[in-house]
Design an enzyme around this catalytic site. Sequence first.
Site, PDB file in Angstrom:
ATOM      1  N   GLY A  12       0.968  -1.163  -0.080  1.00 17.38           N
ATOM      2  CA  GLY A  12       0.022  -0.084   0.203  1.00 17.38           C
ATOM      3  C   GLY A  12       0.496   1.164  -0.076  1.00 17.38           C
ATOM      4  O   GLY A  12       0.125   2.527   0.512  1.00 17.38           O
ATOM      5  N   THR A  14       1.978   3.360  -2.181  1.00 23.66           N
ATOM      6  CA  THR A  14       1.499   4.358  -3.261  1.00 23.66           C
ATOM      7  C   THR A  14       0.234   5.041  -2.653  1.00 23.66           C
ATOM      8  O   THR A  14      -1.061   5.915  -2.879  1.00 23.66           O
ATOM      9  CB  THR A  14       0.920   3.514  -4.900  1.00 23.66           C
ATOM     10  OG1 THR A  14      -0.128   2.496  -4.455  1.00 23.66           O
ATOM     11  CG2 THR A  14       1.477   2.765  -5.682  1.00 23.66           C
ATOM     12  N   ASP A  17      -0.910   6.976   3.762  1.00 26.24           N
ATOM     13  CA  ASP A  17      -0.363   6.773   4.233  1.00 26.24           C
ATOM     14  C   ASP A  17       0.761   5.403   4.163  1.00 26.24           C
ATOM     15  O   ASP A  17       1.656   6.135   4.784  1.00 26.24           O
ATOM     16  CB  ASP A  17      -1.325   5.526   5.540  1.00 26.24           C
ATOM     17  CG  ASP A  17      -2.576   6.031   6.571  1.00 26.24           C
ATOM     18  OD1 ASP A  17      -2.435   7.656   5.430  1.00 26.24           O
ATOM     19  OD2 ASP A  17      -2.703   5.324   7.074  1.00 26.24           O
ATOM     20  N   ASP A  67       0.536  -8.073  -5.422  1.00 26.56           N
ATOM     21  CA  ASP A  67      -0.279  -7.888  -5.079  1.00 26.56           C
ATOM     22  C   ASP A  67      -0.928  -8.689  -3.989  1.00 26.56           C
ATOM     23  O   ASP A  67       0.022  -9.640  -4.026  1.00 26.56           O
ATOM     24  CB  ASP A  67      -1.684  -8.625  -5.991  1.00 26.56           C
ATOM     25  CG  ASP A  67      -2.643  -7.373  -6.219  1.00 26.56           C
ATOM     26  OD1 ASP A  67      -3.646  -6.700  -7.348  1.00 26.56           O
ATOM     27  OD2 ASP A  67      -4.155  -8.249  -5.597  1.00 26.56           O
ATOM     28  N   ALA A  90      -2.318  -1.785   2.586  1.00 24.81           N
ATOM     29  CA  ALA A  90      -2.707  -2.008   1.627  1.00 24.81           C
ATOM     30  C   ALA A  90      -3.786  -2.425   1.786  1.00 24.81           C
ATOM     31  O   ALA A  90      -3.939  -3.630   2.791  1.00 24.81           O
ATOM     32  CB  ALA A  90      -1.820  -3.460   0.459  1.00 24.81           C
ATOM     33  N   TYR A 104     -14.252  -8.774  -3.062  1.00 29.59           N
ATOM     34  CA  TYR A 104     -13.420  -8.671  -3.199  1.00 29.59           C
ATOM     35  C   TYR A 104     -13.089  -7.571  -2.246  1.00 29.59           C
ATOM     36  O   TYR A 104     -11.539  -8.536  -1.955  1.00 29.59           O
ATOM     37  CB  TYR A 104     -13.545  -7.908  -4.131  1.00 29.59           C
ATOM     38  CG  TYR A 104     -12.100  -6.665  -4.640  1.00 29.59           C
ATOM     39  CD1 TYR A 104     -11.133  -7.255  -5.757  1.00 29.59           C
ATOM     40  CD2 TYR A 104     -11.905  -5.631  -4.266  1.00 29.59           C
ATOM     41  CE1 TYR A 104      -9.507  -6.578  -5.880  1.00 29.59           C
ATOM     42  CE2 TYR A 104     -10.558  -4.598  -4.677  1.00 29.59           C
ATOM     43  CZ  TYR A 104      -9.676  -5.602  -4.806  1.00 29.59           C
ATOM     44  OH  TYR A 104      -8.511  -4.530  -5.563  1.00 29.59           O
ATOM     45  N   SER A 138      -8.598  -0.454  12.559  1.00 30.49           N
ATOM     46  CA  SER A 138      -9.187   0.533  11.897  1.00 30.49           C
ATOM     47  C   SER A 138     -10.261   0.727  13.550  1.00 30.49           C
ATOM     48  O   SER A 138     -10.632  -0.117  13.755  1.00 30.49           O
ATOM     49  CB  SER A 138     -10.061   0.268  10.768  1.00 30.49           C
ATOM     50  OG  SER A 138     -11.355   1.050  10.829  1.00 30.49           O
ATOM     51  N   GLU A 140     -13.617   1.648  12.384  1.00 34.35           N
ATOM     52  CA  GLU A 140     -14.066   0.870  12.184  1.00 34.35           C
ATOM     53  C   GLU A 140     -14.435  -1.026  12.294  1.00 34.35           C
ATOM     54  O   GLU A 140     -16.048  -1.247  12.206  1.00 34.35           O
ATOM     55  CB  GLU A 140     -14.058   0.444   9.955  1.00 34.35           C
ATOM     56  CG  GLU A 140     -14.613   1.683   9.769  1.00 34.35           C
ATOM     57  CD  GLU A 140     -15.730   1.976   9.571  1.00 34.35           C
ATOM     58  OE1 GLU A 140     -16.971   1.009   9.242  1.00 34.35           O
ATOM     59  OE2 GLU A 140     -16.171   3.306   9.769  1.00 34.35           O
ATOM     60  N   TYR A 162     -16.901  -3.956   5.198  1.00 29.34           N
ATOM     61  CA  TYR A 162     -14.680  -3.297   5.283  1.00 29.34           C
ATOM     62  C   TYR A 162     -14.718  -3.644   6.179  1.00 29.34           C
ATOM     63  O   TYR A 162     -13.438  -4.725   7.139  1.00 29.34           O
ATOM     64  CB  TYR A 162     -15.047  -1.455   4.903  1.00 29.34           C
ATOM     65  CG  TYR A 162     -13.537  -1.388   4.971  1.00 29.34           C
ATOM     66  CD1 TYR A 162     -12.573  -1.454   4.887  1.00 29.34           C
ATOM     67  CD2 TYR A 162     -13.237  -0.632   6.284  1.00 29.34           C
ATOM     68  CE1 TYR A 162     -11.741  -0.629   4.870  1.00 29.34           C
ATOM     69  CE2 TYR A 162     -12.428  -0.462   6.966  1.00 29.34           C
ATOM     70  CZ  TYR A 162     -11.081  -0.220   6.109  1.00 29.34           C
ATOM     71  OH  TYR A 162      -9.803  -0.043   6.873  1.00 29.34           O
ATOM     72  N   ARG A 197      -5.446  12.850   0.797  1.00 30.90           N
ATOM     73  CA  ARG A 197      -5.923  11.964   1.524  1.00 30.90           C
ATOM     74  C   ARG A 197      -7.088  11.529  -0.703  1.00 30.90           C
ATOM     75  O   ARG A 197      -6.957  12.479  -1.491  1.00 30.90           O
ATOM     76  CB  ARG A 197      -7.184  12.394   2.085  1.00 30.90           C
ATOM     77  CG  ARG A 197      -8.618  11.721   2.469  1.00 30.90           C
ATOM     78  CD  ARG A 197      -8.049  10.507   3.424  1.00 30.90           C
ATOM     79  NE  ARG A 197      -9.153   9.911   4.325  1.00 30.90           N
ATOM     80  CZ  ARG A 197      -8.811   8.948   4.640  1.00 30.90           C
ATOM     81  NH1 ARG A 197      -8.651   7.490   3.959  1.00 30.90           N
ATOM     82  NH2 ARG A 197      -9.927   8.425   5.667  1.00 30.90           N
TER      83      ARG A 197
END
Length: 346
Positions: A12, A14, A17, A67, A90, A104, A138, A140, A162, A197
Amino acid sequence: MQTDTRRALITGITGQDGSYLTEWLLGRGYEVHGMVRRSSSPCLGRLAHLTPESLGVGGRVTLHAGDMGDAGGLARLVQEVAPHEVYNLAAQSHVGVSFDQPTYTADVNAVGALRLIEAIRGGQDAIGRQIRFYQASSSELFGRVSESPQTESTPFHPRSPYGVAKLYAHWITVNSRESGWLHGSCGILFNHESPRRGEAFVTRKITRAVARISLGLQKKLSLGNLDALRDWGYAPDYVEAMWLMLQQDDPDDYVIATGETRSVREFCEKAFGRLGLDYREFIECDPRLFRPAEVDLLCGSPTKARERLGWKPRMTFDGLVATMVDADLELARRESDCGGVFSDGT
Ligand code: NAP
Ligand code: GDD
């Protein structure tokens, strides 16, 4: 690869964070390796100032193709880089999108984390030493919160595919740690924002619109739930906490937050106010932007991080809003000068 330099591998890299963490680690002398997924047009905008081309031959960032869906590639990457620290950033990170793409999201965010942890397990055996692991958990996870502020012992009740996927990644990290073979720490990070962001997240969507509206490039801003409450911090402060977690001899889990909560409406009021505008004149409510299940309130207690890591947030809420609006104003001015729609690639 045998040097004394500490090596970090970031999945992750790119993302928002990933780019700040890369800067933080480079500043501490690390050699940074980042995994980038294949795309027909690579999205490296946030790293443009950090690549070997921009840093010169001494540049210490190396990008590798890979990936989270590819277990074999992850295993080979860990063995090739032989990192001291792995940061798993990622993810399919958009909560709203996860309702439309739950399978996914589960594959990348949940099973992807497991694939990486398994790659580390094999990598440790091959390299002959421990690799420290950071999992991007997270707020979340808390979802429908049972207490406020939320701490490391607040029960989890995720409210989206998520959140459910991140819960699996969190627990598989904890389980691997408790099984005795993984130095794994989870950062339970509350929302953190910046000029980097992604434009689909609400803060950036707002600051981008404020800037464009102020220059006459846009007329209205469509939003969903304005009453949701979030604990918004500043991404550069938060990547420092990730690193601090991996510098501890004992792995553990930490809430990273500001301890303050604001509504989406309040963010709008401040952001439009920064450029002398009244948000009520520009916002349209779009029912399609409401989520099937919402997280109404998030407010985290960073007490454990402060006491054990010596970490505390530096940026204020007003400072965060101003920083983002000002950066987007600059972007919108360039857009206006060129007569086209600009995107910074986020
Ligand atoms: P972000 O900007 O959306 O970055 C996500 C990164 O994951 C990007 O580099 C993306 O690559 C990469 N990625 C997505 N799917 C992948 C796949 N299948 N294989 C390999 N790479 C993949 O997210 P962020 O805000 O930096 O957040 C970093 C992490 O922290 C995420 O795991 C997020 O869920 C978690 N988190 C974020 C916050 C927050 O408020 N920002 C709070 C708590 C937790 P592309 O550039 O190719 O899309
Ligand atoms: N994205 C978005 N777009 N959100 C909106 C909009 C809109 O047009 N209108 C209102 N919102 C509300 C959402 O319903 C949510 O309550 C709040 O704004 C914040 O949404 P996001 O900015 O998309 O962030 P998030 O809180 O759902 O998720 C982010 O923070 C999590 C940590 O709590 C992401 O970065 C996650 O990856 C991260 O784990």
